[in-house]
Design an enzyme around this catalytic site. Structure first.
Site, PDB file in Angstrom:
ATOM      1  CB  CYS A 163      -0.933   0.007   1.198  1.00 23.07           C
ATOM      2  SG  CYS A 163      -1.847  -1.528   1.387  1.00 23.07           S
ATOM      3  CG  HIS A 295      -2.175   4.378   5.127  1.00 21.79           C
ATOM      4  ND1 HIS A 295      -1.908   4.274   3.771  1.00 21.79           N
ATOM      5  CD2 HIS A 295      -2.348   3.101   5.569  1.00 21.79           C
ATOM      6  CE1 HIS A 295      -1.910   2.994   3.420  1.00 21.79           C
ATOM      7  NE2 HIS A 295      -2.175   2.269   4.490  1.00 21.79           N
ATOM      8  CD  GLU A 306      -2.634   7.733   9.098  1.00 28.31           C
ATOM      9  OE1 GLU A 306      -2.145   8.508   8.252  1.00 28.31           O
ATOM     10  OE2 GLU A 306      -3.535   6.902   8.813  1.00 28.31           O
ATOM     11  CE  LYS A 327      -5.535   4.159   1.733  1.00 22.99           C
ATOM     12  NZ  LYS A 327      -4.723   5.344   2.027  1.00 22.99           N
ATOM     13  CG  HIS A 332      -6.374   0.798   0.619  1.00 28.99           C
ATOM     14  ND1 HIS A 332      -5.287   1.045  -0.213  1.00 28.99           N
ATOM     15  CD2 HIS A 332      -5.847   0.489   1.838  1.00 28.99           C
ATOM     16  CE1 HIS A 332      -4.171   0.881   0.482  1.00 28.99           C
ATOM     17  NE2 HIS A 332      -4.478   0.555   1.721  1.00 28.99           N
ATOM     18  CG  PHE A 391      -0.306  -5.539   4.817  1.00 24.68           C
ATOM     19  CD1 PHE A 391      -0.791  -4.918   5.948  1.00 24.68           C
ATOM     20  CD2 PHE A 391      -1.175  -6.328   4.086  1.00 24.68           C
ATOM     21  CE1 PHE A 391      -2.102  -5.077   6.358  1.00 24.68           C
ATOM     22  CE2 PHE A 391      -2.491  -6.507   4.476  1.00 24.68           C
ATOM     23  CZ  PHE A 391      -2.958  -5.876   5.620  1.00 24.68           C
TER      24      PHE A 391
END
Length: 403
Positions: A163, A295, A306, A327, A332, A391
């Site tokens: 991502c 994010h 976050e 998003k 996403h 990830f």
């Protein structure tokens, strides 16, 4: 040698719109493009929603020979790049071609091509596939076709960090221009994972929402996949100014960190070091930042971690900081998500409009930030950050300034 790096072209195709003006208009309206998926075997999926590029006709953009070579993600990259380079007004010949390249981010690459050919072999019983399956599905296909289409003969490659892929790609392109290794770089990301195999794989992680994406909301239920591409032209400042280019924004810093801790769970410390590093490289203080494109996946783990990282890095300045996750509107987009989100940063810097966090319902005490709920906001923003945390614990944060 350290040089200034600016953005002189931008292009996109995503669920919100087929170009930058349409995408920004949707962001200003706080309109979410998340809806029912229209893909093969959707009835076999548990997750049946996504931010899909609807009514897309590849035959309207590419001929049969091109379609045989271009996966859906490559098509998206080429369409977005065409817009970006048209806006930049650049052609690449001679020395400029040799000193210009392309760095793209993607996670799945030609996943639609893989899905289709697995079906042909395992479900359809075919013993042969098209001879161009490998060059169509490879992760560097889009970067390769961009380099060939526009005669980009400098450093060209693909970054795959889940991502954070496109933020890593843009960060690398920034450093190439800043260091003098290139004068112009075409960069961003492209992704098209909304096929049966792509969605089924994500289902297994149990982080997906069945209704919509509500980042930083107490009732959030997970992430929603999207697709598309965002492509930018990064150019050395004096080179752009000498030819009278319209400068959209300055890329002032790019920091990358690794959590080195867990394959899926994010780390507050890794995110903090990435944000602090981007600020330091850009020569900015926390008080200079007016907006962060978060994010903000809508998952329980990301949003609270976050939020804590932002609060720790910005301290007292976090109280006056606007932060939103787009998003909630375009989904996403995995390896392309940072590139599409960069458009929201440019809108904040150029137009003084902060895109909202759509679909928001009620506050979460663990996400106690100004997340610009549901309605876009007029504001004067001179500097901003764009966060991407992937990830594998791979983080990339970009710092931008108005010019």
């Amino acid at each position: 040698m350290s040089r200034r790096v600016v953005i002189t072209g931008a292009g996109t195709i995503n669920a919100l719109g087929s170009d930058v003006p349409a995408t920004l208009a949707a962001m200003r309206e706080g309109r979410s493009a998340i809806g029912d998926l229209d893909i093969r075997d959707v009835d076999r999926l548990t997750i049946r929603i996504g931010a899909q590029v609807k009514d897309y006709d590849e035959g309207a953009h590419f001929n049969r020979q091109q379609i045989a070579l271009y996966d859906r993600y490559t098509q998206f990259a080429l369409l977005a790049a065409g817009q970006a380079l048209a806006q930049a007004g650049l052609t690449f010949q001679g020395e400029l071609a040799a000193r210009s390249g392309v760095i793209l981010g993607t996670s799945g690459g030609g996943l639609n091509t893989q899905d289709e050919n697995y079906r042909a072999v395992y479900e359809g019983g075919k013993n042969r596939v098209h001879p161009f399956v490998v060059p169509k599905l490879m992760n560097n296909a889009a970067a390769a076709h961009l380099s060939m289409e526009y005669n980009l003969k400098g450093p060209s490659f693909t970054v795959a960090t889940a991502c954070a892929s496109s933020n890593h790609a843009i960060g690398q392109a920034f450093h190439f221009v800043k260091s003098g290794m290139a004068d112009v770089m075409v960069t961003g990301g492209a992704e098209a994972m909304l096929c049966f195999g792509g969605v089924k794989a994500w289902e297994g992680l149990r982080v997906m929402s069945r209704d919509t994406c509500r980042p930083f909301c107490a009732t959030r239920s997970g992430m929603v996949q999207g697709e598309g591409a965002g492509i930018f032209v990064l150019e050395e400042y004096e080179h752009a100014r000498a030819r009278g280019a319209d400068i959209l924004a300055e890329v002032a810093g790019a920091a990358m960190t690794s959590d080195a801790s867990d394959i899926v769970m994010p780390s507050r410390q890794g995110a903090e070091r990435a944000m602090a590093g981007a600020l330091e490289q850009a020569g900015l203080n926390t008080g200079d930042i007016g907006y962060i494109n978060a994010h903000g996946t809508g998952t329980a783990a990301n949003d609270k971690i976050e939020s804590a990282a932002v609060a720790h890095v910005f301290g007292a300045d976090a109280d006056r900081l606007a932060i939103s996750s787009t998003k909630s509107m375009h989904g996403h987009c995995i390896g392309a998500t940072g590139a599409i989100e960069l458009l929201a940063c440019i809108m904040a810097l150029r137009d003084g409009v902060i895109a909202p966090t759509a679909n928001w319902q009620e506050p979460d005490p663990e996400c106690a930030l100004d997340i610009v709920p549901n309605v876009a906001r007029d504001a004067t923003v001179t500097a901003c950050l764009s966060n991407a945390f992937a990830f594998g614990g791979m983080n990339a944060v970009l710092a931008l300034k108005a010019v």
